[in-house]
Design an enzyme around this catalytic site. Structure first.
Site, PDB file in Angstrom:
ATOM      1  N   GLY A   1      -3.557 -10.880   3.764  1.00 17.27           N
ATOM      2  CA  GLY A   1      -3.553 -10.704   2.319  1.00 17.27           C
ATOM      3  C   GLY A   1      -2.685  -9.556   1.830  1.00 17.27           C
TER       4      GLY A   1
ATOM      5  N   ILE B   1      -2.090   3.909  -7.066  1.00 20.24           N
ATOM      6  CA  ILE B   1      -0.806   3.274  -6.799  1.00 20.24           C
ATOM      7  C   ILE B   1       0.335   4.069  -7.412  1.00 20.24           C
ATOM      8  CG2 ILE B   1       0.579   1.190  -7.170  1.00 20.24           C
ATOM      9  CD1 ILE B   1      -2.066  -0.401  -7.149  1.00 20.24           C
ATOM     10  N   GLY B   2       0.168   4.495  -8.648  1.00 23.67           N
ATOM     11  CA  GLY B   2       1.218   5.253  -9.315  1.00 23.67           C
ATOM     12  C   GLY B   2       1.524   6.564  -8.623  1.00 23.67           C
TER      13      GLY B   2
ATOM     14  N   GLU C   1       0.967   7.339  -5.428  1.00 24.62           N
ATOM     15  CA  GLU C   1       1.589   7.130  -4.120  1.00 24.62           C
ATOM     16  C   GLU C   1       3.073   6.817  -4.253  1.00 24.62           C
ATOM     17  OE1 GLU C   1      -2.303   5.744  -1.508  1.00 24.62           O
ATOM     18  OE2 GLU C   1      -0.704   4.294  -1.878  1.00 24.62           O
TER      19      GLU C   1
ATOM     20  N   VAL D   1      -0.970  -0.007 -13.339  1.00 26.07           N
ATOM     21  CA  VAL D   1      -2.166   0.202 -14.157  1.00 26.07           C
ATOM     22  C   VAL D   1      -3.395  -0.469 -13.546  1.00 26.07           C
ATOM     23  CG1 VAL D   1      -0.923   0.586 -16.314  1.00 26.07           C
ATOM     24  CG2 VAL D   1      -1.458  -1.764 -15.607  1.00 26.07           C
TER      25      VAL D   1
ATOM     26  N   ASP E   1     -12.303  -7.360  -3.341  1.00 24.93           N
ATOM     27  CA  ASP E   1     -11.819  -7.019  -4.681  1.00 24.93           C
ATOM     28  C   ASP E   1     -12.350  -7.923  -5.777  1.00 24.93           C
ATOM     29  OD1 ASP E   1     -10.425  -5.018  -3.466  1.00 24.93           O
ATOM     30  OD2 ASP E   1      -8.423  -5.761  -3.949  1.00 24.93           O
TER      31      ASP E   1
ATOM     32  N   ALA F   1      -9.480  -1.907   1.249  1.00 21.13           N
ATOM     33  CA  ALA F   1      -9.566  -2.852   2.363  1.00 21.13           C
ATOM     34  C   ALA F   1     -10.807  -2.612   3.206  1.00 21.13           C
ATOM     35  CB  ALA F   1      -8.312  -2.744   3.226  1.00 21.13           C
TER      36      ALA F   1
ATOM     37  N   HIS G   1     -10.932  24.834  16.425  1.00 18.14           N
ATOM     38  CA  HIS G   1      -9.944  25.732  15.840  1.00 18.14           C
ATOM     39  C   HIS G   1      -8.655  25.674  16.661  1.00 18.14           C
ATOM     40  CE1 HIS G   1      -8.340  29.291  13.836  1.00 18.14           C
ATOM     41  NE2 HIS G   1      -8.013  29.769  15.027  1.00 18.14           N
TER      42      HIS G   1
END
Length: 460
Positions: free
Chosen positions: A44, A183-184, A186, A265, A306, A314, A437
């Site tokens: 997909g 999305i925007g 990234e 969007v 979705d 996912a 550490h």
């Protein structure tokens, strides 16, 4: 010409993305006969147009940034440019390897019958594909989502969604991104690393508005340092397209010129042509209505991923698919709680969040206790030259209900963050857990120490 009805199945799954193939694989493991219907390629959007290809591009962006900054730590080198043909090859090879592996998994499962084509519900038990009807004792809807668009804005040419943006064969000189969520953000990060001039327009008052306000503030600072322009609290009234470019007109009258415009969007559930209404399945603004068990109002019909309102991720789809398959098989699995789903926004910097933000915790419990640990005090972050912070949110005197992080490569810490919230750990317990550490993982322990009232590398 009439329809042919195939032999019945235990489960018919419509959609072969993350939620769909997870359902099919788990159901087959449990001895159920499965028909898996997919009109495109297995995996997909996530595998072919989303998670994997975008993260491949973000890795290229990280390598480019490291090469440019190498001189500051004694490594001399230059970046002569981004070879988009080679980048495409890397991206496609990565997707191809994963796709081949997935095909092998599904193809090797004896109880899964692959059905190629677009399915439409005949009723709550039957799906028709190309004149053949597939019936099941149970039906699982897993058709995923598609990119949302803006009213009056036509996609094509210089105006793109994320799917078209992945196919660009050049780095845009100037790009305007409409939408400052995952999305925007990234694409803003990777295009800036590729050398583009980037402007992000977000209608909300801050970037990544679903995140804790402290994270939004840190991201805004990081973008300013990277010279990514940001316009928040302003709407888009028009997008004008020409052969050689486009312009975005804002509600304040400002016009932003660009070579390309990305419309980012969000994503909408994909149910077009599926026949939900005819099968008696209710929706709410496109989302399929389900209960906590992901069951619709039609007995034996479930929806996953979705299609169900909540985080569009996912790994949530995987979890939904496994849960539904086990429920159908007669097991008693624990329903998926969206509050415990880790969310990662990739790029420079990365954002990780699990659970409640501070305002959400205050709304739910009347008050909240918080602690922030600046990565300036973390040795590994200093070696990586990475700024950022970790913020923990606890209910008063109780468990940690929110973990929020921003910085380089912090996505790899999302597993412990999810465990903290899922297990209901207190800062007192977490502060007694040893973190190696020097790692960025130590920042979680340091934040817990601070919230427990005994900070080590921070101020009380």
């Amino acid at each position: 010409m009439g329809s042919f009805t195939a032999d019945p199945f235990d489960v018919v799954v419509v959609g072969g993305g993350s939620g769909g193939y997870a359902t099919a694989l788990r159901a087959a493991q449990l001895g159920l006969e499965v028909a898996l219907i997919e009109k495109g390629e297995l995996g997909g959007t996530c595998l072919h147009q989303g998670c994997i290809p975008t993260k491949a591009l973000l890795h290229v962006a990280e390598v480019a940034d490291q090469a440019r900054e190498g001189a500051a730590i004694g490594v001399r080198g230059t970046v002569d440019g981004i070879d988009m043909a080679a980048v495409r090859g890397f991206r496609e090879a990565t997707v191809g390897r994963l796709h081949k592996g997935l095909q092998g998994l599904v193809g090797g499962a004896r109880r899964i019958t692959r059905v190629a084509g677009e399915g439409r519900l005949v009723d709550g038990r039957t799906v028709e594909v190309g004149g053949v009807r597939y019936t099941g004792a149970n039906l699982v809807l897993a058709t995923g989502s598609v990119a949302r668009t803006l009213p009056g804005v036509e996609i094509g040419g210089r105006v793109l969604t994320s799917a078209e943006a992945l196919e660009l064969d050049e780095v845009p000189g100037r790009v305007v991104i409409i939408g400052g969520s995952v999305i925007g953000v990234e694409f803003a990060s990777l295009w800036r690393s590729f050398g583009a001039e980037v402007t992000v327009v977000e209608a909300a008052a801050r970037l990544v508005p679903a995140e804790d306000p402290a994270i939004s503030q840190q991201l805004g600072r990081a973008f300013r340092r990277r010279r990514i322009a940001v316009r928040t609290g302003v709407s888009v009234t028009a997008v004008e397209q020409r052969e050689d470019g486009a312009a975005v007109v804002l509600g304040n009258g400002e016009k932003l010129e660009a070579d390309h415009v990305l419309v980012a969007v969000g994503r909408a559930p994909f149910t077009d042509g599926l026949g939900l209404a005819e099968a008696g399945i209710d929706t709410d603004q496109g989302w399929v209505r389900t209960d906590r068990s992901l069951a619709t109002g039609v007995p034996g019909v479930y929806a996953v991923g979705d299609l169900v309102r909540g985080p569009q991720l996912a790994h949530r789809g995987f979890a939904h698919g496994i849960f539904v398959a086990e429920r159908i098989a007669g097991l008693d699995p624990e329903p998926v709680d969206d509050l415990g789903v880790p969310r990662v926004t990739y790029g420079d910097p990365e954002i990780v969040s699990v659970g409640l933000t501070e305002p959400q915790a205050v709304e739910e419990f009347g008050a909240a206790e918080t602690a922030e640990y600046d990565l300036g005090g973390n040795g590994r972050s200093q070696i990586l030259r990475a700024a950022g912070m970790v913020k923990l949110v606890r209910r008063p005197g109780g468990a940690i209900v929110g973990v929020h992080m921003i910085g380089a490569r912090l996505g790899e810490q999302s597993g412990e963050a999810a465990l903290i919230v899922k297990a209901g750990l207190t800062p007192e317990y977490l502060s007694g857990l040893l973190h190696a550490h020097p790692t960025q993982n130590e920042a979680l322990g340091e934040a817990a120490l601070a919230l427990a009232g005994k900070p080590l590398h921070g101020h009380a």
